[in-house]
Write an enzyme that holds these catalytic residues in place. Sequence first.
Site, PDB file in Angstrom:
ATOM      1  N   TYR A   1       0.900  -1.350   0.091  1.00  0.00           N
ATOM      2  CA  TYR A   1      -0.254   0.161   0.055  1.00  0.00           C
ATOM      3  C   TYR A   1       1.001   1.288   0.006  1.00  0.00           C
ATOM      4  CZ  TYR A   1      -4.817  -2.040   0.889  1.00  0.00           C
ATOM      5  OH  TYR A   1      -5.736  -2.571   0.504  1.00  0.00           O
TER       6      TYR A   1
ATOM      7  N   LYS B   1       3.236 -15.364   2.356  1.00  0.00           N
ATOM      8  CA  LYS B   1       3.357 -16.176   1.288  1.00  0.00           C
ATOM      9  C   LYS B   1       4.908 -16.303   1.306  1.00  0.00           C
ATOM     10  CE  LYS B   1       1.896 -17.870  -2.426  1.00  0.00           C
ATOM     11  NZ  LYS B   1       0.962 -19.076  -2.702  1.00  0.00           N
TER      12      LYS B   1
ATOM     13  N   ASP C   1      -2.974 -18.148   0.724  1.00  0.00           N
ATOM     14  CA  ASP C   1      -3.894 -18.923  -0.166  1.00  0.00           C
ATOM     15  C   ASP C   1      -4.484 -19.958   0.576  1.00  0.00           C
ATOM     16  OD1 ASP C   1      -1.301 -20.142  -0.097  1.00  0.00           O
ATOM     17  OD2 ASP C   1      -1.575 -20.579  -2.266  1.00  0.00           O
TER      18      ASP C   1
ATOM     19  N   ASP D   1      -6.371  -6.926   4.103  1.00  0.00           N
ATOM     20  CA  ASP D   1      -7.476  -6.197   3.376  1.00  0.00           C
ATOM     21  C   ASP D   1      -8.466  -7.423   2.784  1.00  0.00           C
ATOM     22  OD1 ASP D   1      -9.049  -4.214   2.510  1.00  0.00           O
ATOM     23  OD2 ASP D   1      -7.997  -4.633   0.353  1.00  0.00           O
TER      24      ASP D   1
ATOM     25  N   ASP E   1     -12.214  -9.185   4.586  1.00  0.00           N
ATOM     26  CA  ASP E   1     -13.372  -8.878   3.618  1.00  0.00           C
ATOM     27  C   ASP E   1     -14.091 -10.260   3.511  1.00  0.00           C
ATOM     28  OD1 ASP E   1     -13.559  -6.339   3.245  1.00  0.00           O
ATOM     29  OD2 ASP E   1     -14.068  -6.363   1.152  1.00  0.00           O
TER      30      ASP E   1
HETATM   31  C1  IPM Z   1     -10.416  -1.297   4.022  1.00  0.00           C
HETATM   32  C2  IPM Z   1     -10.678  -0.602   2.679  1.00  0.00           C
HETATM   33  C3  IPM Z   1      -9.397   0.255   2.318  1.00  0.00           C
HETATM   34  C4  IPM Z   1      -8.191  -0.467   2.223  1.00  0.00           C
HETATM   35  C5  IPM Z   1      -9.767   0.919   1.175  1.00  0.00           C
HETATM   36  C6  IPM Z   1     -10.588   1.900   0.995  1.00  0.00           C
HETATM   37  C7  IPM Z   1      -8.450   1.957   0.978  1.00  0.00           C
HETATM   38  O1  IPM Z   1     -10.918  -1.515   1.907  1.00  0.00           O
HETATM   39  O2  IPM Z   1     -10.126  -0.467   5.064  1.00  0.00           O
HETATM   40  O3  IPM Z   1     -10.157  -2.340   4.323  1.00  0.00           O
HETATM   41  O4  IPM Z   1      -7.842  -1.022   1.056  1.00  0.00           O
HETATM   42  O5  IPM Z   1      -7.380  -0.577   3.313  1.00  0.00           O
HETATM   43 MG    MG Z   2     -10.735  -3.561   2.567  1.00  0.00          MG
END
Ligand code: IPM
Ligand code: MG
Length: 358
Positions: free
Chosen positions: A142, A189, A221, A245, A249
């Site tokens: 990032y 990884k 993975d 990240d 999710d």
């Molecule tokens: C999160 C989001 C952010 C990230 C984005 C919006 C930049 O997906 O907080 O997980 O990738 O960190």
């Molecule tokens: Mg995210």
Amino acid sequence: MILKIAVLSGDGIGPEVTKQSIKVLKSLGKKFNHKIELESGLVGAVAIDKYNDPYPDETHQICLNSDAILFGAIGDPKYDNDPKAKVRPEQGLLKMRKKLGLYANLRPTKVFESLLDMSPIKEERISGTDILFVRELTGGIYFGERGRRDNDNFAFDTCEYNRDEIIRIAKIGFEYAQKRSSKLCCVDKANVLETSRLWRETVQSMEKNYPNIEVSYEFVDAVAMRLVQWPNSYDVLITSNLFGDILTDEASVISGSMGLMPSASVGSENALYEPIHGSYPEAAGKNIANPIASILSLSMMLDHSFNLKKESEIINNAVEESLRNKYVTPDLSSDKSSLSTDQVGDYIVDFIEKNYRI
Ligand code: IPM
Ligand code: MG
């Protein structure tokens, strides 16, 4: 106690869900005699509209002057379809994390027993799931060097980590593992990436300081796969920015709705609390977004930033009660009896007012 809180509601559904948390906070403030001092700042697309900057200095100052930050969401579709946009709302979030030194992102993923049937995964596989992701937040791909060359025909992003960045995140992971079930998994990884090998080597060198913690090392993975197969086999996971990240999710839907999951981003000086969902622009202004992730983020704030364990627990109980009684927004309701964002907030406030007398 004086609670000085910066409120950055942001874009999309951010303001609607944050409003519910503020209602809950004010009601607890009254009950427990805390003085709540709120200061609002702009962030994301709304800040670009006014300042051409998604995280303006004014907002940064408000954050620095507060004890904790309550954040909503950022993102606006008008930027998503324009890869050439020079300023983007998401840059605000990254700039904020970096400038405030919020290097660790804590993302608990817990299933609520009353919602087991809402999960895309079979009940027997998820029952008892209670995971804590500790995601590195201010390094990795990032924030590494990036760019274009060859007349714009070649692009690169670099993943970079130094040992100290890994030590400080691993320390948080080990400490949480100590408070929980003594299991820590380092997700990397290392069969391919040099940064992952440094992660593994560093975490291995720290094991001797935590002799009671059982540490495992797994490839990202494989973790992505096992998270949907046997999520309840994990406890604390530590991982780099991008892997965290993606995995968080994935893990957020295990409980049945992403709208339930809170998070804390912490550093040595500051801390920010936010739902893990995004700005959900399709729902903005419709009063249908789930406010629980924001309300649980407030609960994390009261616990972590102010050590107000009782207040935090009261919020958690009120949320569980609303879920048990199916006082929920449409994302958690299979029939037409769902409530609005405001109504769920009101229910939680009412429950707190009726059930906790001090
Ligand atoms: C999160 C989001 C952010 C990230 C984005 C919006 C930049 O997906 O907080 O997980 O990738 O960190
Ligand atoms: Mg995210």
